[in-house]
Design a protein around this motif. Sequence first.
Motif, PDB file in Angstrom:
ATOM      1  N   UNK A 417      -7.029   1.557   8.505  1.00 33.65           N
ATOM      2  CA  UNK A 417      -5.344   0.702   9.379  1.00 33.65           C
ATOM      3  C   UNK A 417      -4.798  -0.298  10.565  1.00 33.65           C
ATOM      4  N   UNK A 418      -6.039  -1.056  10.675  1.00 33.28           N
ATOM      5  CA  UNK A 418      -5.548  -2.077  11.561  1.00 33.28           C
ATOM      6  C   UNK A 418      -5.354  -3.648  10.316  1.00 33.28           C
ATOM      7  N   UNK A 419      -5.271  -3.511   9.615  1.00 31.69           N
ATOM      8  CA  UNK A 419      -3.964  -4.377   8.502  1.00 31.69           C
ATOM      9  C   UNK A 419      -2.897  -4.169   7.749  1.00 31.69           C
ATOM     10  N   UNK A 420      -2.848  -2.506   7.551  1.00 30.31           N
ATOM     11  CA  UNK A 420      -1.993  -1.681   7.007  1.00 30.31           C
ATOM     12  C   UNK A 420      -0.594  -1.897   8.635  1.00 30.31           C
ATOM     13  N   UNK A 421      -1.403  -1.477   9.490  1.00 26.78           N
ATOM     14  CA  UNK A 421      -0.300  -1.061  10.902  1.00 26.78           C
ATOM     15  C   UNK A 421      -0.094  -2.428  11.375  1.00 26.78           C
ATOM     16  N   UNK A 422      -0.664  -4.005  11.392  1.00 26.80           N
ATOM     17  CA  UNK A 422      -0.901  -5.137  12.126  1.00 26.80           C
ATOM     18  C   UNK A 422      -0.291  -4.750  13.480  1.00 26.80           C
ATOM     19  N   UNK A 423       0.727  -4.654  14.417  1.00 24.17           N
ATOM     20  CA  UNK A 423       1.292  -5.217  15.736  1.00 24.17           C
ATOM     21  C   UNK A 423       1.979  -4.275  15.925  1.00 24.17           C
ATOM     22  N   UNK A 424       2.538  -3.500  15.102  1.00 21.91           N
ATOM     23  CA  UNK A 424       4.324  -2.521  15.179  1.00 21.91           C
ATOM     24  C   UNK A 424       3.573  -1.443  16.435  1.00 21.91           C
ATOM     25  N   UNK A 425       4.016  -1.477  17.382  1.00 24.82           N
ATOM     26  CA  UNK A 425       3.437  -0.125  17.985  1.00 24.82           C
ATOM     27  C   UNK A 425       3.992   0.576  17.529  1.00 24.82           C
ATOM     28  N   UNK A 426       5.269   1.486  17.152  1.00 22.35           N
ATOM     29  CA  UNK A 426       5.753   2.148  17.558  1.00 22.35           C
ATOM     30  C   UNK A 426       4.927   2.811  15.553  1.00 22.35           C
ATOM     31  N   UNK A 427       4.423   2.082  14.880  1.00 19.83           N
ATOM     32  CA  UNK A 427       3.899   2.280  14.045  1.00 19.83           C
ATOM     33  C   UNK A 427       2.260   3.172  14.791  1.00 19.83           C
ATOM     34  N   UNK A 428       1.884   2.313  15.526  1.00 17.08           N
ATOM     35  CA  UNK A 428       0.669   2.970  16.349  1.00 17.08           C
ATOM     36  C   UNK A 428       0.740   4.336  17.114  1.00 17.08           C
ATOM     37  N   UNK A 429       1.795   4.341  17.326  1.00 18.98           N
ATOM     38  CA  UNK A 429       2.283   6.010  18.518  1.00 18.98           C
ATOM     39  C   UNK A 429       2.257   6.866  16.893  1.00 18.98           C
ATOM     40  N   UNK A 430       2.800   6.516  15.907  1.00 20.83           N
ATOM     41  CA  UNK A 430       3.494   7.805  14.534  1.00 20.83           C
ATOM     42  C   UNK A 430       1.858   7.749  14.099  1.00 20.83           C
ATOM     43  N   UNK A 431       1.154   6.993  13.995  1.00 18.64           N
ATOM     44  CA  UNK A 431      -0.702   7.946  13.174  1.00 18.64           C
ATOM     45  C   UNK A 431      -0.683   8.491  14.456  1.00 18.64           C
ATOM     46  N   UNK A 432      -1.159   8.053  15.599  1.00 15.88           N
ATOM     47  CA  UNK A 432      -2.065   8.997  15.981  1.00 15.88           C
ATOM     48  C   UNK A 432      -1.808   9.959  16.631  1.00 15.88           C
ATOM     49  N   UNK A 433      -0.094   9.892  16.706  1.00 22.62           N
ATOM     50  CA  UNK A 433       0.478  11.423  17.020  1.00 22.62           C
ATOM     51  C   UNK A 433       0.353  12.638  15.598  1.00 22.62           C
ATOM     52  N   UNK A 434       0.319  12.151  14.479  1.00 25.36           N
ATOM     53  CA  UNK A 434       0.344  12.451  13.026  1.00 25.36           C
ATOM     54  C   UNK A 434      -1.156  12.403  13.023  1.00 25.36           C
TER      55      UNK A 434
END
Length: 502
Positions: A417-434
Amino acid sequence: MTTTPTNVLASVDLGSNSFRLQVCENNNGQLKVIDSFKQMVRFAAGLDEHKNLDEASQERALDCLAKFGERLRGFKPEQVRVVATNTFRVAKNIAQFLPKAEAALGFPIEIIAGREEARLIYTGVVHTLPPNGDKMLVIDIGGGSTEFVIGSDLQPLATESLPLGCVTYSLRFFQNKITAKDFQAAISAARNEIQRISKLMKRTGWDFAIGTSGSAKSIRDLIAAELPQEADITYKGMRYLADRIIEAGSVKKAKFESLKPERVEVFAGGLAVMMAAFEELELTKMTVTEAALRDGVFYDLIGRGLNEDMRDQTTAEFQNRYHVSFNQAKRVAETAQAFMDSLCHAKNVTVQDLAQWKQYLGWAGRLHEIGLDIAHTGYHKHSAYILENADMPGFSRKEQTILAQLVIGHRGDMKKMADIVGSSEMLWYAVLSLRLAALFCRARLPLDLPPQTQLRADETGKGFILRISQNWLEQHPLIAAALDYESAQWQKIDMPFNVQPQ
């Protein structure tokens, strides 16, 4: 002869550059594409100086129509609509050609006016975008004409069609070595045409601009490939492409790797028209939709009203198609949204951003298991592939990518996921939530989290803390063990996830 089921419909779009046939199943207003054909006929290129179609272009067209006619055997007249656009409108000898064309196809051909073409294009777009009350400007650059439409609901507010096309302008301005003077001449000529409607368009106004069909998609794809930081069509991006073409002397010599071979000959004309539209209408950016004239033809055929978000209809249709467990999907979606609420509670996140990301999580949660219909092993990879590549009416390419990213990340090793998500904070939040939602709902039973459960970002802003009842964890040892595994996964990417029993 075997007849085609009555819920199967076909649209034929006879454009100035390409002819298209599309066959769809109509499932209670939800259209599912089951077959499509496209042939680059370059019909407009067959017009001579007197606007007569030459024999070669007529033969190309008849050859294509005969192939379409073979596919349409078994269809009843009420299941097929055939529309023809600008070249059919302007050709002086079309009356002699039309009976031969209809005989080859087997169905009547409707030559539609420019504004009717604009209305049908708009109908296709408005049925595949979420209704939010905003006014959109739709621009469709075809082979021989360009349509401009403004509207926010089923009935457009303004429709215009101008004789600007990627084929006609490429033939008119870009037959020899392309120079800066040639490009400027093409842009100026197109601006002169657009000036006829620009005052009306500006007076009507719009909130955002959207492009449809081949030229817009090609421009978007080339800008994305050459300038990754430019996600949409922008004037800066188009200027870069034009300069590349001018420097090389032709589109072919510019060697754009992502440009489809069939669009090389007509790309410069479409680019010049789009640049003129941006200049004359003072546009700053434009998104692109996959919807087009053929989609509008279908929706006209079925007469369906716009009464809900097409993305919700598509999600429900995908759940049915891939035999999703509705209860489990609903549980995961709602749990993920609750974690997202908690995570964003103490952060400076706008109401609109939170609502949008909760929508993404709602759809991702409802669709995260569609890959189980293919195989259990690695099902999240199958799910993500479908979401990234399937036709999903109502969803933009960007939205499909976000859903695919969430779903590929909802389980398994976090290193990917490191390369997929990059620096998008909201996307990291959403990945963790799911991920947490899938983890807590693994038993596939109704779930009640303890009342004081909280998910927060830690003080560093690079990690997360889950506060949860110690007693509850002791009563759910499998989930407690899974949380230990989750913590180890996030540690791999230097984003600590810690559980704090209360």
